[in-house]
Design a protein around this motif. Structure first.
Motif, PDB file in Angstrom:
ATOM      1  N   MET A   1     -26.227   8.103  -5.982  1.00 62.43           N
ATOM      2  CA  MET A   1     -25.969   9.159  -5.744  1.00 62.43           C
ATOM      3  C   MET A   1     -25.754   9.562  -3.987  1.00 62.43           C
ATOM      4  SD  MET A   1     -27.152  12.468  -6.691  1.00 62.43           S
ATOM      5  CE  MET A   1     -27.924  12.348  -7.792  1.00 62.43           C
ATOM      6  N   ILE A   2     -24.529  10.875  -3.344  1.00 62.86           N
ATOM      7  CA  ILE A   2     -24.049  10.503  -2.699  1.00 62.86           C
ATOM      8  C   ILE A   2     -24.742  11.370  -2.162  1.00 62.86           C
ATOM      9  CG2 ILE A   2     -22.313  10.993  -0.807  1.00 62.86           C
ATOM     10  CD1 ILE A   2     -20.228   9.879  -3.407  1.00 62.86           C
ATOM     11  N   PRO A   3     -25.631  11.340  -0.146  1.00 65.57           N
ATOM     12  CA  PRO A   3     -26.840  12.504  -0.650  1.00 65.57           C
ATOM     13  C   PRO A   3     -26.220  13.941  -0.166  1.00 65.57           C
ATOM     14  CG  PRO A   3     -27.288  10.504   0.714  1.00 65.57           C
ATOM     15  CD  PRO A   3     -25.531  10.536  -0.149  1.00 65.57           C
ATOM     16  N   ILE A   4     -26.274  15.295  -0.692  1.00 63.09           N
ATOM     17  CA  ILE A   4     -25.601  16.459  -0.001  1.00 63.09           C
ATOM     18  C   ILE A   4     -25.081  16.942   0.937  1.00 63.09           C
ATOM     19  CG2 ILE A   4     -27.798  17.738   0.772  1.00 63.09           C
ATOM     20  CD1 ILE A   4     -26.371  20.369  -1.063  1.00 63.09           C
ATOM     21  N   TRP A   5     -25.254  16.358   2.140  1.00 60.99           N
ATOM     22  CA  TRP A   5     -24.644  16.473   3.484  1.00 60.99           C
ATOM     23  C   TRP A   5     -23.803  14.726   3.673  1.00 60.99           C
ATOM     24  CZ3 TRP A   5     -23.021  13.325   7.904  1.00 60.99           C
ATOM     25  CH2 TRP A   5     -22.833  14.659   9.156  1.00 60.99           C
ATOM     26  N   ASP A   6     -23.597  14.287   3.016  1.00 56.91           N
ATOM     27  CA  ASP A   6     -22.222  12.999   3.431  1.00 56.91           C
ATOM     28  C   ASP A   6     -21.312  13.973   2.241  1.00 56.91           C
ATOM     29  OD1 ASP A   6     -24.430  11.432   2.893  1.00 56.91           O
ATOM     30  OD2 ASP A   6     -22.866  10.620   4.453  1.00 56.91           O
ATOM     31  N   GLU A   7     -21.106  14.021   1.125  1.00 53.33           N
ATOM     32  CA  GLU A   7     -20.901  15.650   0.474  1.00 53.33           C
ATOM     33  C   GLU A   7     -20.231  16.449   0.726  1.00 53.33           C
ATOM     34  OE1 GLU A   7     -19.854  15.803  -3.147  1.00 53.33           O
ATOM     35  OE2 GLU A   7     -20.929  14.529  -4.030  1.00 53.33           O
ATOM     36  N   GLN A   8     -20.262  16.938   1.124  1.00 56.44           N
ATOM     37  CA  GLN A   8     -20.445  18.035   2.715  1.00 56.44           C
ATOM     38  C   GLN A   8     -19.347  17.746   3.722  1.00 56.44           C
ATOM     39  OE1 GLN A   8     -20.671  21.785   1.694  1.00 56.44           O
ATOM     40  NE2 GLN A   8     -22.608  22.944   1.422  1.00 56.44           N
ATOM     41  N   LEU A   9     -20.010  16.978   3.941  1.00 57.15           N
ATOM     42  CA  LEU A   9     -18.639  15.940   5.248  1.00 57.15           C
ATOM     43  C   LEU A   9     -17.263  15.472   4.761  1.00 57.15           C
ATOM     44  CD1 LEU A   9     -17.927  15.768   8.227  1.00 57.15           C
ATOM     45  CD2 LEU A   9     -19.158  13.441   7.678  1.00 57.15           C
ATOM     46  N   PHE A  10     -17.596  14.588   3.058  1.00 55.84           N
ATOM     47  CA  PHE A  10     -16.499  14.652   2.955  1.00 55.84           C
ATOM     48  C   PHE A  10     -15.412  15.368   2.295  1.00 55.84           C
ATOM     49  CE2 PHE A  10     -14.941  13.776  -1.696  1.00 55.84           C
ATOM     50  CZ  PHE A  10     -13.362  12.770  -1.437  1.00 55.84           C
ATOM     51  N   TRP A  11     -15.765  16.397   2.045  1.00 55.16           N
ATOM     52  CA  TRP A  11     -15.343  17.632   1.295  1.00 55.16           C
ATOM     53  C   TRP A  11     -14.678  18.279   2.264  1.00 55.16           C
ATOM     54  CZ3 TRP A  11     -12.909  16.791  -3.433  1.00 55.16           C
ATOM     55  CH2 TRP A  11     -14.092  16.593  -5.012  1.00 55.16           C
ATOM     56  N   LEU A  12     -15.116  18.896   3.337  1.00 52.39           N
ATOM     57  CA  LEU A  12     -14.540  19.812   4.630  1.00 52.39           C
ATOM     58  C   LEU A  12     -14.029  18.728   5.270  1.00 52.39           C
ATOM     59  CD1 LEU A  12     -18.223  21.107   5.798  1.00 52.39           C
ATOM     60  CD2 LEU A  12     -16.492  22.667   5.109  1.00 52.39           C
ATOM     61  N   GLU A  13     -13.026  17.602   5.462  1.00 47.72           N
ATOM     62  CA  GLU A  13     -12.692  17.077   6.088  1.00 47.72           C
ATOM     63  C   GLU A  13     -11.681  16.407   5.006  1.00 47.72           C
ATOM     64  OE1 GLU A  13     -15.038  14.314   9.512  1.00 47.72           O
ATOM     65  OE2 GLU A  13     -14.367  13.246   7.554  1.00 47.72           O
ATOM     66  N   VAL A  14     -11.854  16.413   3.507  1.00 44.40           N
ATOM     67  CA  VAL A  14     -10.831  16.080   2.675  1.00 44.40           C
ATOM     68  C   VAL A  14      -9.506  17.350   3.229  1.00 44.40           C
ATOM     69  CG1 VAL A  14      -9.963  16.333   0.218  1.00 44.40           C
ATOM     70  CG2 VAL A  14     -11.281  14.758   1.434  1.00 44.40           C
TER      71      VAL A  14
END
Length: 274
Positions: A1-14
């Protein structure tokens, strides 16, 4: 499970990377579209800066993350529509953009997945994970796209590097066909049957092998020993997306979990600058 904070950062940088790629591949004659792409680079940058002030321990239920998701949603939606408009124009050769409609298919699919997650996060809900077939639909196309791009972006003198890319192109094309067939089996077969689990492992191994190949490309790029026509940002964009795929895939193929725990959802240049 990827924490939501890390998910958000991943998608925003992508998505910020995608904005850079559109800006950099538009002709200077397309000044209006260049300006819009730059605006999205800045907007995603502002969201990333704002996210850095949010505690990493937050969950999807916390008000601060719900509000952040509400701020991110219209920007991600707007960029989705902007890229979609460019794709429509590119199909009819009505825009001077050095990116193909199929390339934009891939970036739009990724944006659409972020929007799917945001639609749940704005309600304080935890999104359903993609099924294995859906996960493969999204990220096999991405991996194939990366292999095709590397084959195209490397100078013709780099024959051996191109041949390696061509091997991966063939493998991911075959995996896309296999996943389509597996989707048919699921009419009467429960997901997670033995052959599908083996398929997940095979795809994961090939993905990791291509990741190693692209790591060598990056080293050569930095040493100026590989002739090409691209940027370091464009090459490194492969790594966080691959890591994300492996992390999600490891749920279905537990033998990939060690690799999933070691990889980073951020581009190496970001990590080295911190």
């Amino acid at each position: 499970m990827i924490p939501i904070w890390d998910e958000q950062l991943f998608w925003l940088e992508v998505l910020q990377d995608h904005s850079y790629f559109v800006r950099d591949n538009l002709s200077v004659s397309e000044a209006d579209y260049v300006n819009v792409a730059q605006q999205y680079i800045d907007l995603f940058g502002e969201l990333i800066a704002r996210l850095q002030k949010v505690p990493r321990s937050v969950t999807h239920k916390d008000e601060i993350m719900i509000n952040f998701s509400k701020s991110a949603h219209p920007i991600a939606q707007g960029y989705f529509e902007f890229e979609g408009h460019l794709q429509s124009l590119r199909i009819d050769n009505k825009v001077n953009l050095n990116l193909s409609p199929t390339y934009l298919n891939g970036t739009l699919a990724e944006n659409q997945e972020y929007l799917r997650l945001l639609n749940q996060w704005v309600q304080g809900k935890e999104p359903q994970p993609l099924s294995l077939v859906e996960l493969m639909d999204l990220w096999l196309e991405d991996q194939l796209g990366h292999a095709l791009l590397f084959s195209d972006l490397i100078d013709p003198i780099e024959i051996f590097a191109t041949r390696q890319a061509d091997v991966f192109i063939g493998m991911f094309q075959a995996y896309i066909v296999q996943n389509r067939l597996i989707k048919g089996y699921l009419r009467f077969k429960e997901p997670g049957f033995a052959r599908q689990r083996e398929f997940a492992y095979q795809v994961g191994q090939t993905t990791l092998e291509m990741n190693e190949y692209i790591s060598t490309i990056v080293l050569k790029y930095k040493d100026n020993t590989l002739l090409n026509k691209t940027t370091l940002r464009f090459i490194e964009h492969h790594f966080p997306e691959t890591c994300y795929f492996i992390k999600k895939l490891s749920y279905y193929a537990p033998s990939l979990q060690e690799n999933a725990s070691k990889c980073s959802l951020r581009r190496p240049s970001y990590l080295n600058s911190n």
